[in-house]
Design an enzyme around this catalytic site. Structure first.
Site, PDB file in Angstrom:
ATOM      1  N   GLY A   1       8.446   1.872  42.018  1.00 37.09           N
ATOM      2  CA  GLY A   1       9.103   0.580  42.006  1.00 37.09           C
ATOM      3  C   GLY A   1      10.376   0.562  42.814  1.00 37.09           C
ATOM      4  O   GLY A   1      10.374   0.224  44.000  1.00 37.09           O
ATOM      5  N   ARG A   2      11.495   0.942  42.190  1.00 36.38           N
ATOM      6  CA  ARG A   2      12.797   0.850  42.856  1.00 36.38           C
ATOM      7  C   ARG A   2      12.830   1.617  44.176  1.00 36.38           C
ATOM      8  O   ARG A   2      13.409   1.147  45.166  1.00 36.38           O
ATOM      9  CB  ARG A   2      13.894   1.365  41.922  1.00 36.38           C
TER      10      ARG A   2
ATOM     11  N   PRO B   1       4.325  -3.641  40.265  1.00 37.28           N
ATOM     12  CA  PRO B   1       4.663  -5.076  40.337  1.00 37.28           C
ATOM     13  C   PRO B   1       6.129  -5.291  39.999  1.00 37.28           C
ATOM     14  O   PRO B   1       6.611  -4.815  38.967  1.00 37.28           O
ATOM     15  CB  PRO B   1       3.747  -5.706  39.291  1.00 37.28           C
TER      16      PRO B   1
ATOM     17  N   ALA C   1       4.527 -10.028  38.571  1.00 35.63           N
ATOM     18  CA  ALA C   1       4.060 -10.803  37.416  1.00 35.63           C
ATOM     19  C   ALA C   1       3.787 -12.245  37.843  1.00 35.63           C
ATOM     20  O   ALA C   1       4.696 -12.966  38.243  1.00 35.63           O
ATOM     21  CB  ALA C   1       5.105 -10.763  36.308  1.00 35.63           C
TER      22      ALA C   1
ATOM     23  N   ARG D   1      -1.211  -3.124  31.821  1.00 35.85           N
ATOM     24  CA  ARG D   1       0.094  -2.463  31.661  1.00 35.85           C
ATOM     25  C   ARG D   1       0.515  -2.601  30.211  1.00 35.85           C
ATOM     26  O   ARG D   1       0.498  -3.704  29.651  1.00 35.85           O
ATOM     27  CB  ARG D   1       1.145  -3.060  32.585  1.00 35.85           C
TER      28      ARG D   1
ATOM     29  N   CYS E   1       9.155  -8.429  40.077  1.00 37.79           N
ATOM     30  CA  CYS E   1       9.431  -9.847  40.292  1.00 37.79           C
ATOM     31  C   CYS E   1      10.409 -10.048  41.445  1.00 37.79           C
ATOM     32  O   CYS E   1      11.422  -9.357  41.529  1.00 37.79           O
ATOM     33  CB  CYS E   1       9.988 -10.470  39.024  1.00 37.79           C
TER      34      CYS E   1
ATOM     35  N   GLN F   1      -0.721  -8.721  39.079  1.00 37.10           N
ATOM     36  CA  GLN F   1      -0.448  -8.647  37.655  1.00 37.10           C
ATOM     37  C   GLN F   1      -0.430 -10.061  37.088  1.00 37.10           C
ATOM     38  O   GLN F   1       0.342 -10.903  37.542  1.00 37.10           O
ATOM     39  CB  GLN F   1       0.896  -7.961  37.406  1.00 37.10           C
TER      40      GLN F   1
ATOM     41  N   TYR G   1       6.882  -9.323  26.660  1.00 44.32           N
ATOM     42  CA  TYR G   1       6.327 -10.626  26.995  1.00 44.32           C
ATOM     43  C   TYR G   1       5.225 -10.995  25.990  1.00 44.32           C
ATOM     44  O   TYR G   1       5.005 -10.290  25.009  1.00 44.32           O
ATOM     45  CB  TYR G   1       5.862 -10.637  28.448  1.00 44.32           C
TER      46      TYR G   1
END
Length: 383
Positions: free
Chosen positions: A347-348, A29, A65, A239, A31, A107, A191
């Site tokens: 991810g990246r 996930p 998210a 996560r 953003c 997520q 978070y």
């Protein structure tokens, strides 16, 4: 976990809970900060972005998210699942992901004191957004920011903490109605849930603060109550930040103890219903003091994977995925082959190449079926 060989291949199928993925690659996930109307409603960007990664061969695609309430958003440009309009907008996106062979996941998140900030995009600094500029009052366990420089945050009352649990439950119910087949509870990266876990940011004196049992109570209540409404035939994931690398904060030992408590008895597995853990790190403290470089979080996933081994003979064993600068196919394959984790979250590298799994399959398992839509068959010789 079901595999086709004694040692799993990255492109063997993977059973998580009651469902199977076509391979062991997961789109992490990430953003997108793409909601220009600031109403939390996903749109064409999300349809194209997530659909492209499903078409590119990922076994599971996890939407970014997604806030469980308006004040849970990291930024005003975040997506949400706190109302039915958002639910209905997610439904066709979910179907797009599924239609291209990937399992659709989302997520669910609450940013807590790290909410109401500028989008994480070029040209922004990540500073707090003022209430007069479409921002809002942020909330936290004890009125303490996990990082410096953010606007003052307000401590949640005990009643408001319980409302947070209800918000996660309502969002999970809408995720089910939208057609998602997995939800991941976001308890990492500093978070709100992570803020409750860490004694640095949680200095409460009620039943949600103090001892480890109390500081983990919010997370355990969210898991148990989400599981109660989330269908048994779907995946419940989590996560975590395996470690903050900050003295006196959340540690790898804490993470291992937490996960063990969620899965180490039949009663716990029935109560929390946890199927999958994705192991990241950091989020509390201004300076990241941990390792860096390719696969820098693998030691954390490996520790949690050892905890999960105790569930291997159960009806629904716990699956563990690793994340963090996993960019090369051989690297990903070795993680699975060596037993450091059951799957990898990309991810990246997936932002740079939506077809990462298809390319990896050519390198790792040549002459086999490539997880690619038939419309792209002419590209196979270019991979």
């Amino acid at each position: 976990m079901t595999t086709s060989t004694a040692f799993p291949h990255l492109f063997d199928s993977l059973t998580i809970g009651p469902l199977s993925l076509r391979n062991r690659t997961i789109l992490a996930p990430m953003c997108m900060y793409s909601i220009t109307e600031h109403d939390g409603v996903p749109g064409s960007w999300h349809q194209v972005h997530l659909g492209a990664r499903a078409a590119g061969g990922f076994g599971m695609v996890v939407a970014e998210a997604t806030a469980v309430s308006p004040e849970a958003r990291i930024s005003p440009a975040d997506v949400g699942l706190w109302n039915d309009t958002q639910r209905d907008a997610w439904a066709p996106i979910v179907e797009t992901i599924r239609s291209y062979g990937a399992l659709p996941a989302v997520q669910l998140a609450h940013a807590g004191a790290k909410a109401s900030t500028e989008p994480g995009l070029p040209g922004y600094t990540g500073a707090s957004v003022g209430i007069d500029d479409d921002g809002w009052q942020t909330v936290s366990p004890s009125g303490i920011n996990p990082v410096s420089g953010l606007a003052e945050t307000r401590e949640l009352s005990t009643e408001q903490v319980r409302q947070v649990v209800a918000d996660f439950v309502d969002a999970a119910r809408r995720a089910d109605e939208a057609g998602f087949e997995a939800v991941m509870i976001h308890a990492a990266h500093g978070y709100l849930i992570h803020q409750f876990l860490s004694p640095v940011t949680n200095q409460r004196t009620d039943e949600y603060g103090g001892s480890v049992e109390n500081r983990t109570r919010l997370l355990r209540e969210i898991l148990a109550e989400v599981r109660a409404v989330w269908p048994a035939e779907k995946i419940l994931g989590l996560r975590i930040s395996g470690s903050d690398y900050v003295e006196g904060s959340w540690s790898l030992d804490d993470s291992a103890e937490l996960i063990a408590g969620l899965v180490d008895t039949p009663q716990a597995r029935a109560q929390y219903g946890l199927d999958w853990v994705d192991v990241s790190s950091g989020g509390i403290g201004d300076t990241y003091r941990g390792p860096s470089g390719p696969g820098y979080q693998l030691h954390l996933a490996e520790r949690i994977h050892r905890v999960a081994e105790a569930t291997r003979d159960s009806e629904r064993p716990l699956t563990v995925s690793a994340v963090g600068i996993i960019t090369e196919p051989g690297q990903a394959q070795q993680i699975v082959l060596s037993g450091q984790a059951d799957a990898v979250s990309i991810g990246r590298a997936a932002l740079a190449d939506p077809n990462w799994p298809a390319r990896a399959s050519v390198e790792l398992r040549p002459n086999s079926e490539i997880p690619f839509p038939p419309q792209y068959h002419r590209a196979q010789r270019a991979l």
